[in-house]
Each structure stands twice: as structure tokens, then as C-alpha cells.
Design a protein around this motif. Structure first.
Motif, PDB file in Angstrom:
ATOM      1  N   VAL A 149       0.803  -1.296  -0.149  1.00  0.00           N
ATOM      2  CA  VAL A 149      -0.088  -0.125  -0.077  1.00  0.00           C
ATOM      3  C   VAL A 149       0.811   1.241   0.106  1.00  0.00           C
ATOM      4  CG1 VAL A 149      -1.536   1.356   1.286  1.00  0.00           C
ATOM      5  CG2 VAL A 149      -1.670  -1.109   1.407  1.00  0.00           C
ATOM      6  N   GLU A 150       0.416   2.074  -0.861  1.00  0.00           N
ATOM      7  CA  GLU A 150       1.161   3.564  -0.901  1.00  0.00           C
ATOM      8  C   GLU A 150       0.073   4.524  -0.910  1.00  0.00           C
ATOM      9  OE1 GLU A 150       4.618   6.394  -2.675  1.00  0.00           O
ATOM     10  OE2 GLU A 150       4.129   4.595  -3.476  1.00  0.00           O
ATOM     11  N   TYR A 151      -0.151   5.315  -0.108  1.00  0.00           N
ATOM     12  CA  TYR A 151      -1.113   6.550  -0.141  1.00  0.00           C
ATOM     13  C   TYR A 151      -0.052   7.872  -0.425  1.00  0.00           C
ATOM     14  CZ  TYR A 151      -5.204   4.073   1.595  1.00  0.00           C
ATOM     15  OH  TYR A 151      -5.867   3.071   1.653  1.00  0.00           O
ATOM     16  N   VAL A 152       0.214   8.354  -1.649  1.00  0.00           N
ATOM     17  CA  VAL A 152       1.220   9.283  -1.601  1.00  0.00           C
ATOM     18  C   VAL A 152       0.701  10.552  -1.149  1.00  0.00           C
ATOM     19  CG1 VAL A 152       2.169  10.672  -3.564  1.00  0.00           C
ATOM     20  CG2 VAL A 152       1.503   8.414  -4.132  1.00  0.00           C
ATOM     21  N   LYS A 153       1.401  11.011  -0.179  1.00  0.00           N
ATOM     22  CA  LYS A 153       1.336  12.298   0.649  1.00  0.00           C
ATOM     23  C   LYS A 153       0.764  13.532   0.107  1.00  0.00           C
ATOM     24  CE  LYS A 153       1.460   9.943   4.665  1.00  0.00           C
ATOM     25  NZ  LYS A 153       0.372   9.593   5.298  1.00  0.00           N
ATOM     26  N   GLU A 154       1.300  13.706  -1.045  1.00  0.00           N
ATOM     27  CA  GLU A 154       0.893  14.997  -1.925  1.00  0.00           C
ATOM     28  C   GLU A 154       0.694  14.487  -3.246  1.00  0.00           C
ATOM     29  OE1 GLU A 154       0.066  17.963  -3.931  1.00  0.00           O
ATOM     30  OE2 GLU A 154       0.589  18.185  -2.047  1.00  0.00           O
ATOM     31  N   ALA A 155      -0.628  14.628  -3.599  1.00  0.00           N
ATOM     32  CA  ALA A 155      -1.370  13.788  -4.574  1.00  0.00           C
ATOM     33  C   ALA A 155      -0.665  14.141  -5.970  1.00  0.00           C
ATOM     34  CB  ALA A 155      -2.749  14.208  -4.552  1.00  0.00           C
ATOM     35  N   THR A 156       0.163  15.286  -5.908  1.00  0.00           N
ATOM     36  CA  THR A 156       0.614  15.753  -7.282  1.00  0.00           C
ATOM     37  C   THR A 156       1.960  15.113  -7.263  1.00  0.00           C
ATOM     38  OG1 THR A 156       1.260  17.805  -6.170  1.00  0.00           O
ATOM     39  CG2 THR A 156      -0.824  17.765  -7.488  1.00  0.00           C
ATOM     40  N   ASN A 157       2.343  14.217  -6.447  1.00  0.00           N
ATOM     41  CA  ASN A 157       4.072  13.852  -6.425  1.00  0.00           C
ATOM     42  C   ASN A 157       3.522  12.189  -7.292  1.00  0.00           C
ATOM     43  OD1 ASN A 157       4.982  16.112  -5.550  1.00  0.00           O
ATOM     44  ND2 ASN A 157       5.304  15.098  -3.305  1.00  0.00           N
ATOM     45  N   HIS A 158       4.905  11.893  -7.750  1.00  0.00           N
ATOM     46  CA  HIS A 158       4.818  10.521  -8.164  1.00  0.00           C
ATOM     47  C   HIS A 158       4.947   9.657  -6.918  1.00  0.00           C
ATOM     48  CE1 HIS A 158       5.914  11.157 -12.566  1.00  0.00           C
ATOM     49  NE2 HIS A 158       6.355  12.486 -12.093  1.00  0.00           N
ATOM     50  N   PRO A 159       4.138   8.241  -7.148  1.00  0.00           N
ATOM     51  CA  PRO A 159       4.452   7.288  -6.286  1.00  0.00           C
ATOM     52  C   PRO A 159       5.913   6.402  -6.454  1.00  0.00           C
ATOM     53  CG  PRO A 159       3.319   6.582  -8.284  1.00  0.00           C
ATOM     54  CD  PRO A 159       3.773   7.657  -8.387  1.00  0.00           C
ATOM     55  N   ASP A 160       6.132   5.591  -5.433  1.00  0.00           N
ATOM     56  CA  ASP A 160       7.201   4.700  -5.557  1.00  0.00           C
ATOM     57  C   ASP A 160       6.816   3.936  -6.886  1.00  0.00           C
ATOM     58  OD1 ASP A 160       8.910   2.499  -5.368  1.00  0.00           O
ATOM     59  OD2 ASP A 160       9.481   2.982  -3.273  1.00  0.00           O
ATOM     60  N   TYR A 161       7.580   3.548  -7.774  1.00  0.00           N
ATOM     61  CA  TYR A 161       7.314   2.543  -8.952  1.00  0.00           C
ATOM     62  C   TYR A 161       7.905   1.249  -8.559  1.00  0.00           C
ATOM     63  CZ  TYR A 161       5.645   6.775 -11.703  1.00  0.00           C
ATOM     64  OH  TYR A 161       5.071   7.914 -11.731  1.00  0.00           O
ATOM     65  N   GLU A 162       9.177   1.051  -7.945  1.00  0.00           N
ATOM     66  CA  GLU A 162       9.581   0.207  -7.678  1.00  0.00           C
ATOM     67  C   GLU A 162       9.313  -0.993  -6.802  1.00  0.00           C
ATOM     68  OE1 GLU A 162      13.876   1.156  -7.466  1.00  0.00           O
ATOM     69  OE2 GLU A 162      13.982   2.240  -9.408  1.00  0.00           O
ATOM     70  N   ALA A 163       8.834  -0.429  -5.440  1.00  0.00           N
ATOM     71  CA  ALA A 163       8.234  -0.976  -4.322  1.00  0.00           C
ATOM     72  C   ALA A 163       7.089  -2.034  -4.871  1.00  0.00           C
ATOM     73  CB  ALA A 163       8.081  -0.480  -2.966  1.00  0.00           C
ATOM     74  N   PRO A 164       6.241  -1.543  -5.625  1.00  0.00           N
ATOM     75  CA  PRO A 164       5.003  -2.238  -5.936  1.00  0.00           C
ATOM     76  C   PRO A 164       5.478  -3.375  -6.851  1.00  0.00           C
ATOM     77  CG  PRO A 164       4.791  -0.274  -6.630  1.00  0.00           C
ATOM     78  CD  PRO A 164       5.818   0.051  -5.961  1.00  0.00           C
ATOM     79  N   VAL A 165       6.134  -2.993  -7.912  1.00  0.00           N
ATOM     80  CA  VAL A 165       6.507  -4.173  -8.719  1.00  0.00           C
ATOM     81  C   VAL A 165       7.163  -5.247  -7.764  1.00  0.00           C
ATOM     82  CG1 VAL A 165       8.171  -4.646 -10.875  1.00  0.00           C
ATOM     83  CG2 VAL A 165       6.697  -2.793 -10.734  1.00  0.00           C
ATOM     84  N   LEU A 166       8.304  -5.024  -7.153  1.00  0.00           N
ATOM     85  CA  LEU A 166       8.845  -6.085  -6.279  1.00  0.00           C
ATOM     86  C   LEU A 166       7.859  -6.809  -5.517  1.00  0.00           C
ATOM     87  CD1 LEU A 166      11.983  -4.202  -5.083  1.00  0.00           C
ATOM     88  CD2 LEU A 166      11.971  -5.901  -6.695  1.00  0.00           C
ATOM     89  N   ALA A 167       6.647  -6.093  -4.975  1.00  0.00           N
ATOM     90  CA  ALA A 167       5.812  -6.799  -4.041  1.00  0.00           C
ATOM     91  C   ALA A 167       4.928  -7.697  -4.909  1.00  0.00           C
ATOM     92  CB  ALA A 167       4.717  -5.726  -3.607  1.00  0.00           C
TER      93      ALA A 167
END
Length: 173
Positions: free
Chosen positions: A148-166
Motif C-alpha cells: 500500500v502507498e497513499y502518496v502524501k502529496e497527490a501531485t507527486n509520483h508514487p514509488d514505482y519499484e516497491a509495488p513491482v517488487l511486491a
């Protein structure tokens, strides 16, 4: 009445209210009903037994959302056994047009515009804007939330690598 989480994230620097629970790793993934580009209903059950990366964006017609969806489209092409869904409140017609123009074929875009079923179930509906905040979820074959990642500032990018690894870990890779 749905849970409201005041100031859980910001949108352009301003605190906003998210409607719905904050999901955590280990939670059972809630079901939802959204619309495919052809207006047919799509639920979590429709992809049961698969690992899913669910990328949530406010609107495909903005720069970060566009890049996020293109990035997960590239990742999806390399991930056998993983279904990548992008959910926004954009109309299905706009999503279809955007996918065609962007050449996005490995991600299924889904619209939550009708009743915010996904947004309120996953705690990403922004009350003040009737948009979804930026987030990424990974759900395993047994419908358990494994990332799970709720991006703290909605206009910023999420982490792309962590969900792929998960997702790879959920597949046993």
C-alpha cells in the motif's frame, strides 16, 4: 456513514479529506464495481486468482498521472501473471481516448466516476474534489493487500519499484 480522514494527504499543498478506510498490508482487499472503457462493470472478483497492481490517479489528463500510467504500462509488459489496473474518475470514453493516444495496451483503465465504489472502499476518494488521490495497491491471488502507498502529496509520483517488487514476491519470484 463512511470514515473520513481529514488531512490524510495534500493536494497542491492543501490538506484534503479522504473518504473510506486506510488500507494496510494484510487487509482483505475490498470488492468494488467500476466501469471498463466499454461501460461494462468490473469488480475485484473479475481478476480473482491473479496478482494485481492497482494504480490510482486523479486524472489521466495530467502530467504525473500520464507518466504514472505509462510507467506501469511498461512494467506490466515485463510482469507475467500480474494484472495492472489504473483507476480514476475520468469518464470511460476519456480513458479509452487517452489509452489510444498514449499507446497504452498493458494496463486496464477503469472509471470510478459513477459512484466512487473503489474510492470509498480503498480510502482514496477526495471529498472536496470528487477525485481519487494518488495511491498504489498490490493485491495477491488470495485478495490480500500485500503493498500500500497513499502518496502524501497527490501531485507527486508514487514509488514505482516497491509495488513491482511486491507483485513479484506475491508471484513467488
Amino acid at each position: 456513514m463512511a470514515v473520513e480522514r481529514h488531512g490524510a494527504v495534500t493536494f497542491k499543498g492543501n490538506p484534503v479529506t479522504l473518504i473510506g478506510p486506510e488500507l494496510k498490508v494484510g487487509d482483505q482487499a475490498p470488492n468494488f464495481t467500476v466501469l471498463a472503457n466499454d461501460l461494462s462493470p468490473v469488480t475485484l472478483e473479475d481478476s480473482k486468482g491473479q496478482v494485481r497492481i492497482i494504480s490510482v490517479v486523479p486524472s489521466l489528463d495530467t502530467g504525473v498521472c500520464d507518466l504514472q500510467t505509462r510507467r506501469f504500462n511498461e512494467e506490466a509488459a515485463k510482469l507475467d501473471g500480474v494484472k495492472v489496473l489504473t483507476v480514476s474518475v475520468d469518464l470511460p470514453f476519456a480513458q479509452k481516448r487517452w489509452c489510444g493516444a498514449a499507446g497504452v495496451e498493458n494496463v486496464q483503465t477503469l472509471s470510478d466516476h459513477r459512484d466512487l465504489s473503489f474510492g470509498t472502499a480503498y480510502g482514496v476518494a477526495i471529498k472536496e474534489l470528487r477525485l481519487l488521490t494518488r495511491a498504489v495497491f498490490v493485491v495477491d491471488q488470495n485478495d490480500k493487500v500485500v503493498y500500500v502507498e497513499y502518496v502524501k502529496e497527490a501531485t507527486n509520483h508514487p514509488d514505482y519499484e516497491a509495488p513491482v517488487l511486491a507483485a513479484k514476491k506475491a508471484l513467488g519470484q
